[in-house]
Design a protein around this motif. Sequence first.
Motif, PDB file in Angstrom:
ATOM      1  N   ALA A  40       0.828  -1.218   0.000  1.00 43.62           N
ATOM      2  CA  ALA A  40       0.000   0.000   0.000  1.00 43.62           C
ATOM      3  C   ALA A  40       0.859   1.263   0.000  1.00 43.62           C
ATOM      4  O   ALA A  40       0.458   2.303   0.506  1.00 43.62           O
ATOM      5  CB  ALA A  40      -0.904  -0.018   1.233  1.00 43.62           C
ATOM      6  N   GLN A  41       2.040   1.184  -0.635  1.00 49.19           N
ATOM      7  CA  GLN A  41       2.990   2.282  -0.508  1.00 49.19           C
ATOM      8  C   GLN A  41       2.500   3.608  -1.064  1.00 49.19           C
ATOM      9  O   GLN A  41       2.947   4.674  -0.639  1.00 49.19           O
ATOM     10  CB  GLN A  41       4.318   1.894  -1.167  1.00 49.19           C
ATOM     11  CG  GLN A  41       4.213   1.517  -2.627  1.00 49.19           C
ATOM     12  CD  GLN A  41       5.572   1.099  -3.175  1.00 49.19           C
ATOM     13  OE1 GLN A  41       6.562   1.781  -2.934  1.00 49.19           O
ATOM     14  NE2 GLN A  41       5.622  -0.001  -3.897  1.00 49.19           N
ATOM     15  N   ASN A  42       1.569   3.593  -2.010  1.00 48.22           N
ATOM     16  CA  ASN A  42       1.067   4.851  -2.572  1.00 48.22           C
ATOM     17  C   ASN A  42      -0.245   5.303  -1.934  1.00 48.22           C
ATOM     18  O   ASN A  42      -0.827   6.306  -2.348  1.00 48.22           O
ATOM     19  CB  ASN A  42       0.891   4.708  -4.092  1.00 48.22           C
ATOM     20  CG  ASN A  42       2.224   4.535  -4.791  1.00 48.22           C
ATOM     21  OD1 ASN A  42       3.197   5.219  -4.477  1.00 48.22           O
ATOM     22  ND2 ASN A  42       2.274   3.603  -5.743  1.00 48.22           N
ATOM     23  N   ARG A  43      -0.690   4.543  -0.938  1.00 47.02           N
ATOM     24  CA  ARG A  43      -1.929   4.908  -0.255  1.00 47.02           C
ATOM     25  C   ARG A  43      -1.642   5.831   0.924  1.00 47.02           C
ATOM     26  O   ARG A  43      -0.518   5.915   1.417  1.00 47.02           O
ATOM     27  CB  ARG A  43      -2.645   3.662   0.284  1.00 47.02           C
ATOM     28  CG  ARG A  43      -3.174   2.733  -0.783  1.00 47.02           C
ATOM     29  CD  ARG A  43      -3.920   1.596  -0.108  1.00 47.02           C
ATOM     30  NE  ARG A  43      -4.300   0.556  -1.037  1.00 47.02           N
ATOM     31  CZ  ARG A  43      -4.877  -0.583  -0.673  1.00 47.02           C
ATOM     32  NH1 ARG A  43      -5.113  -0.813   0.610  1.00 47.02           N
ATOM     33  NH2 ARG A  43      -5.205  -1.478  -1.581  1.00 47.02           N
ATOM     34  N   GLN A  44      -2.719   6.496   1.377  1.00 45.88           N
ATOM     35  CA  GLN A  44      -2.604   7.277   2.600  1.00 45.88           C
ATOM     36  C   GLN A  44      -2.554   6.319   3.798  1.00 45.88           C
ATOM     37  O   GLN A  44      -3.105   5.212   3.754  1.00 45.88           O
ATOM     38  CB  GLN A  44      -3.803   8.220   2.747  1.00 45.88           C
ATOM     39  CG  GLN A  44      -3.840   9.328   1.709  1.00 45.88           C
ATOM     40  CD  GLN A  44      -5.054  10.203   1.864  1.00 45.88           C
ATOM     41  OE1 GLN A  44      -6.139   9.730   2.217  1.00 45.88           O
ATOM     42  NE2 GLN A  44      -4.889  11.494   1.601  1.00 45.88           N
ATOM     43  N   GLN A  49      -3.150  11.466   6.591  1.00 42.33           N
ATOM     44  CA  GLN A  49      -3.104  11.771   5.159  1.00 42.33           C
ATOM     45  C   GLN A  49      -1.751  11.428   4.537  1.00 42.33           C
ATOM     46  O   GLN A  49      -1.614  11.423   3.307  1.00 42.33           O
ATOM     47  CB  GLN A  49      -3.391  13.271   4.934  1.00 42.33           C
ATOM     48  CG  GLN A  49      -4.642  13.799   5.624  1.00 42.33           C
ATOM     49  CD  GLN A  49      -5.919  13.167   5.104  1.00 42.33           C
ATOM     50  OE1 GLN A  49      -5.991  12.795   3.931  1.00 42.33           O
ATOM     51  NE2 GLN A  49      -6.925  13.036   5.967  1.00 42.33           N
ATOM     52  N   LYS A  68       1.395   9.659   2.905  1.00 44.30           N
ATOM     53  CA  LYS A  68       1.566   8.464   2.086  1.00 44.30           C
ATOM     54  C   LYS A  68       2.396   7.453   2.880  1.00 44.30           C
ATOM     55  O   LYS A  68       3.318   7.818   3.608  1.00 44.30           O
ATOM     56  CB  LYS A  68       2.277   8.815   0.787  1.00 44.30           C
ATOM     57  CG  LYS A  68       1.446   9.661  -0.178  1.00 44.30           C
ATOM     58  CD  LYS A  68       0.327   8.811  -0.776  1.00 44.30           C
ATOM     59  CE  LYS A  68      -0.484   9.600  -1.818  1.00 44.30           C
ATOM     60  NZ  LYS A  68       0.314   9.930  -3.002  1.00 44.30           N
ATOM     61  N   LYS A  78      -4.058   6.210   6.565  1.00 44.73           N
ATOM     62  CA  LYS A  78      -5.351   5.814   7.114  1.00 44.73           C
ATOM     63  C   LYS A  78      -5.999   4.674   6.334  1.00 44.73           C
ATOM     64  O   LYS A  78      -6.898   3.996   6.832  1.00 44.73           O
ATOM     65  CB  LYS A  78      -6.305   7.009   7.171  1.00 44.73           C
ATOM     66  CG  LYS A  78      -6.692   7.559   5.802  1.00 44.73           C
ATOM     67  CD  LYS A  78      -7.635   8.736   5.936  1.00 44.73           C
ATOM     68  CE  LYS A  78      -8.047   9.258   4.560  1.00 44.73           C
ATOM     69  NZ  LYS A  78      -8.979  10.404   4.684  1.00 44.73           N
ATOM     70  N   ASN A  79      -5.537   4.447   5.115  1.00 46.00           N
ATOM     71  CA  ASN A  79      -6.110   3.392   4.269  1.00 46.00           C
ATOM     72  C   ASN A  79      -5.196   2.180   4.141  1.00 46.00           C
ATOM     73  O   ASN A  79      -5.443   1.301   3.307  1.00 46.00           O
ATOM     74  CB  ASN A  79      -6.404   3.947   2.870  1.00 46.00           C
ATOM     75  CG  ASN A  79      -7.447   5.050   2.891  1.00 46.00           C
ATOM     76  OD1 ASN A  79      -8.415   4.976   3.649  1.00 46.00           O
ATOM     77  ND2 ASN A  79      -7.247   6.082   2.077  1.00 46.00           N
ATOM     78  N   ALA A  80      -4.166   2.128   4.973  1.00 46.20           N
ATOM     79  CA  ALA A  80      -3.172   1.055   4.817  1.00 46.20           C
ATOM     80  C   ALA A  80      -3.172   0.044   5.960  1.00 46.20           C
ATOM     81  O   ALA A  80      -2.322  -0.844   5.987  1.00 46.20           O
ATOM     82  CB  ALA A  80      -1.782   1.673   4.694  1.00 46.20           C
TER      83      ALA A  80
END
Length: 437
Positions: free
Chosen positions: A296-300, A326, A328, A302-304
């Motif tokens: 999930a390296q390109n996700r924020q 927020q 990354k 909070k979404n990982a």
Amino acid sequence: MKEGAKEAGRSGQIAVIGGGAAGMMAAVAAAEQGYSVLLLERNEKLGKKLYLTGKGRCNVTNACETQELFGQILRNAKFMYSAIYTFDNFRVMDFFEQNKIPLKTERGGRVFPVSDHSSDIIRALSETLRRLQVSVRLHTRVCSVVKENGCFLITDSTGRTYPAEKVILATGGLSYPATGSDGDGYLFAQQFGHTIIPQTPSLSAMAAKEAYIKNLQGLSLKNVRASISDGRRSLYEDFGELLFTHFGVSGPLMLTASAVVGDRLAKGPLMLSIDLKPALTQEQLDLRILRDFEKAQNRQFKNALGDLLPAKMIPVVIALSGIDPQRKVNEITREERKSLLQLIKGFPATLTGLRDLKEAIITRGGVAVKEVNPSTMESRLIKGLYFSGEMLDVDALTGGFNLQLAWSSGYLAGMSAGQSLRQPETVLTEQKGNKTE
């Protein structure tokens, strides 16, 4: 024969006050000795608290080796030796299975009816009472118990008096007052000169200080490890299931913890640390977080965390970590990742106290056991007066152990009361006021 259907004008030579687990078993044991037994219960049915045990499934006892029971008793375990070895956990299981209630053993040795219905346990006891011709009087609230000229006189709220040669008090503690346990038995015992150890909650949920705990309300965590300390030393540590509530923490793990640390918690706050991933070492967890972050390296941030934590816990953990939600994932530093790891291996809360006694599963405290003969459950102060169940200053951990205390103490009290009598030539009569009916 219906409950309480013995002909009017007869009274039990042995009177049992309280129709819970201990009281019903006491009445069974007394009646097995061949004597007339009267069971007085204030509720509309017997075993009202039993309906609630084991979340309605009734954790009857524990299938551990009998000697292991004593290690689960927190107060006055030695006092229970005679009672338990007279009517141990295997005899309890035999009793119900012989009464056509098949049992099963689950995790931790917990024994339940195969049906998962507490009502089956109560039915077996009720049918046994009927078979033994125990006279059961429901809706009967006892207001006083006195002894005059060698005879006990029990008066109910209508003024009716029941004479008895022996009395077994089995009125329960102070927990779950809606089931009829309001402490009146302690008052009767006190009036006979007995010392009553102050009552406190045991097997209770605990309150926590942090506001974020309320945000986790309803979240159940299985297979976690909880540690409780006073800041200097560990007071409790175990593995199991935990539940967050609007006020703090509950669930089997925390109920057991409360029985261990409750007395200390009354003196001041304690620190709770929850290992959310006890199966992983810190090094293994770090590798797991790295793998998740790589995916999930390109996700924020909070979404990982969806594969790592329950959804309800993610915003709380993020807030405690101090990492910008927020950000990354590929921007998170090694130190920030370490902070996250520490939170997962030691999610913190400050315990501030036990919940109210009315909400506790078990009452700690009660009749001082030094004033009770452990070989018979008879009062050392008043001949013919016996105690059983939660009235006594004995309590245990979860897992069927407290019900075992009730069965064992009730059976020994009933058996002892019955064995101490000789079949009378005449039957005591029931009185109303000063008139004999």
